[in-house]
Design a protein around this motif. Structure first.
Motif, short mmCIF file in Angstrom:
data_model
loop_
_atom_site.label_atom_id
_atom_site.label_comp_id
_atom_site.label_asym_id
_atom_site.label_seq_id
_atom_site.Cartn_x
_atom_site.Cartn_y
_atom_site.Cartn_z
N THR A 263 84.12 27.29 -1.75
CA THR A 263 83.82 27.25 -0.49
C THR A 263 83.62 28.21 -0.54
O THR A 263 82.56 28.96 0.57
CB THR A 263 85.52 26.16 0.28
N PHE A 264 84.52 29.60 -0.25
CA PHE A 264 83.94 30.86 0.02
C PHE A 264 82.95 31.42 -1.25
O PHE A 264 81.69 32.38 -0.33
CB PHE A 264 85.32 31.66 -0.68
N LEU A 265 81.94 30.57 -2.25
CA LEU A 265 81.02 30.99 -2.93
C LEU A 265 79.70 30.65 -2.32
O LEU A 265 79.00 31.54 -2.06
CB LEU A 265 81.44 30.34 -4.22
N ASN A 266 80.06 29.72 -1.60
CA ASN A 266 78.76 29.54 -0.97
C ASN A 266 78.29 29.69 0.41
O ASN A 266 78.09 30.32 0.75
CB ASN A 266 78.86 28.10 -0.53
N GLN A 267 79.81 30.69 0.99
CA GLN A 267 79.80 31.89 2.03
C GLN A 267 79.42 32.91 2.02
O GLN A 267 78.34 33.09 2.40
CB GLN A 267 81.40 31.35 2.83
N TYR A 268 79.88 33.01 0.44
CA TYR A 268 79.04 34.77 0.49
C TYR A 268 78.23 35.14 -0.22
O TYR A 268 77.38 35.90 -0.25
CB TYR A 268 80.79 35.19 -0.67
N LYS A 269 77.86 34.17 -1.49
CA LYS A 269 76.43 34.08 -1.59
C LYS A 269 75.84 34.54 -0.43
O LYS A 269 73.92 34.59 -0.52
CB LYS A 269 76.21 32.76 -2.65
N GLU A 270 75.82 33.47 0.45
CA GLU A 270 74.94 33.67 1.69
C GLU A 270 74.62 34.98 2.55
O GLU A 270 73.60 35.29 2.75
CB GLU A 270 74.94 32.44 2.29
N GLU A 271 76.09 35.36 2.18
CA GLU A 271 75.69 36.41 3.37
C GLU A 271 75.21 38.27 2.88
O GLU A 271 75.26 38.64 4.11
CB GLU A 271 77.47 36.55 3.50
N TYR A 272 76.05 37.77 1.47
CA TYR A 272 75.24 39.01 -0.12
C TYR A 272 74.13 38.70 -0.07
O TYR A 272 73.57 39.62 -1.31
CB TYR A 272 76.35 39.41 -0.22
#
Length: 452
Positions: free
Chosen positions: A326-335
């Motif tokens: 869940t966090f991976l999907n969030q952060y890869k979009e963010e960064y």
């Protein structure tokens, strides 16, 4: 290693592909019957299927029948059909039936490797999406499939419909504010403000004015009347985080507010009624503090009209990978990183780590990993983890309970490490599929059966 089933009756082609596909775990079949047998036994992620199978190798009918049976039994399996140079019509027919792709002979090792790797990458993404979709807690913000999280989510949902003062207990980083916000968002006050204040982060001499506000001239620098957090939350929810760190002198005023729902601003003389729901949280041992007389007993019973204990991440093995994805999907979009998932070693390392910082630590490691990762998969080194970091578990001395707990945890770990593949789970555990299903029934791990 991902299983690849190669279906071809030509022993020369089988040998060639065994050498060409050395990076994969390859099993073979030579006709439709053995294909179905191997499919049931190994549950391969990818199948390469020669359409010209016996007893009629010059015709595609047997191969197309095999394709239909494969997709019927294992619809998520990626089938790459292999045809002769002049058989494009049957290849397109196979695609229309549901085959993933087609490949025309002669065999080129680089091309077939690329096709298989693409199919495996798609399978990985689909598995991650299914795993995320499988998380259906009662409260929208709360992520987790573990029995503990599902149980307290249901409890929080029941609490949300009332105005009962709630105390959230748990170690730092377990997500107490997430629970508080979820309770607010599922309450009748959801359209009003959610106001949070951390009692440990504000100096003692300022906390009272932060909470209750102050009148003009109440102290040096009080140039105008200012309302506090309690009034700001009027009609909504006030979240008092780390209430165990509230100074003893201020606790009496907080008790009066909770009992009567009235406040007096610093320097003020008039009582102000405030309609607000209160949720408190702490990582401290409040009963111990009551005993030591550092926390008022009457306030403890007032803030804890109902309590929810949020478990640490180390007790939520089956949720670790779900949260990480869940966090991976969030952060890869963010960064803006194109990383697609985790390596097997990274998953093993995350499951072995004890997460002393809980979810907050996991978030920080994922942020760092997404920024630093150079490949398409996050490795254990990107997370700053290694299998050697595993700590000794503190367990009950009751041998039956020790065995049951250890076996349940091992089954869940293997299930998530194998991306919900039952055959692979059984293989990792060193048991047969029937034995695995018997253990799942024995320990009532019903969510594993429903996820498969």
């Amino acid at each position: 290693m991902n299983k690849v089933l190669v279906v071809d009756d030509d022993l020369g082609i089988q040998k060639q592909l065994k050498w060409a596909l050395s990076d994969f775990d390859v099993v073979f079949a030579s006709d439709r019957q053995s294909t179905i047998s191997q499919l049931r036994r190994f549950e391969p992620s990818v199948v390469t299927l020669d359409l010209g199978l016996p007893p009629d190798p010059d015709n595609a009918s047997e191969g197309l029948q095999a394709l239909q049976e494969i997709l019927s039994l294992a619809p998520l399996t990626k089938v790459i059909v292999v045809t002769g140079n002049n058989d494009k019509d049957n290849a397109l027919k196979a695609i229309a039936m549901g085959a993933y792709d087609f490949y025309q002979k002669p065999i080129d090792s680089d091309t077939i490797n690329i096709l298989i790797q693409r199919a495996l990458n798609l399978t990985r993404l689909e598995n991650e999406n299914r795993l995320l979709s499988a998380s259906k807690p009662s409260m929208g913000r709360i992520i987790g499939n573990s029995e503990a999280i599902q149980g307290i989510s249901r409890k929080a949902e029941k609490i949300a419909s009332t105005d009962i003062t709630t105390l959230l207990l748990g170690e730092s980083g377990t997500g107490k504010e997430v629970f508080a916000r979820s309770i607010h968002e599922h309450s009748q006050r959801k359209d009003k403000s959610f106001v949070a204040i951390n009692c440990a982060s504000i100096p003692e001499n300022l906390l009272e004015s932060e909470l209750f506000g102050y009148e003009k001239g109440a102290f040096t620098g009080a140039n105008k009347t200012t309302i506090g957090k309690v009034e700001t939350a009027k009609g909504g929810t006030l979240f008092l985080d780390e209430i165990g760190d509230m100074p003893l002198g201020l606790q009496a005023k907080m008790l009066r507010f909770l009992q009567e729902r009235v406040i007096e601003r610093v320097g003020g003389r008039s009582e102000i009624s405030v309609d607000v729901r209160v949720i408190c949280a702490t990582h401290r041992d409040l009963p111990g503090m009551v005993k030591d007389e550092t926390f008022r007993e009457d306030l403890y019973y007032r803030v804890g009209e109902i309590s929810i204990l949020i478990p640490p991440l180390r007790d939520r093995d089956e949720d670790v990978v779900l949260l990480a994805r869940t966090f991976l999907n969030q952060y890869k979009e963010e960064y803006g990183n194109k990383v697609k998932g985790f390596s097997d070693q990274a998953i093993k390392a995350m499951l072995a780590h004890k997460w002393p910082g809980n979810i907050r630590e996991l978030q920080n490691k994922l942020k760092s990993a997404v920024v630093l990762a150079e490949g398409t998969l996050i490795e254990a080194d990107d997370l700053g983890l290694s299998l050697s970091n595993d700590e000794t578990e503190q367990v009950t001395l009751n041998l039956r309970e020790v065995r049951e707990l250890a076996e349940s945890k091992a089954i869940r770990r293997a299930f998530h490490q194998s991306e919900q593949n039952m055959s692979r789970t059984a293989e990792l555990l060193g048991v047969t599929r029937p034995t695995l299903y018997a253990l799942i029934d024995k320990y009532r791990l019903d969510d594993l059966k429903s996820s498969n």
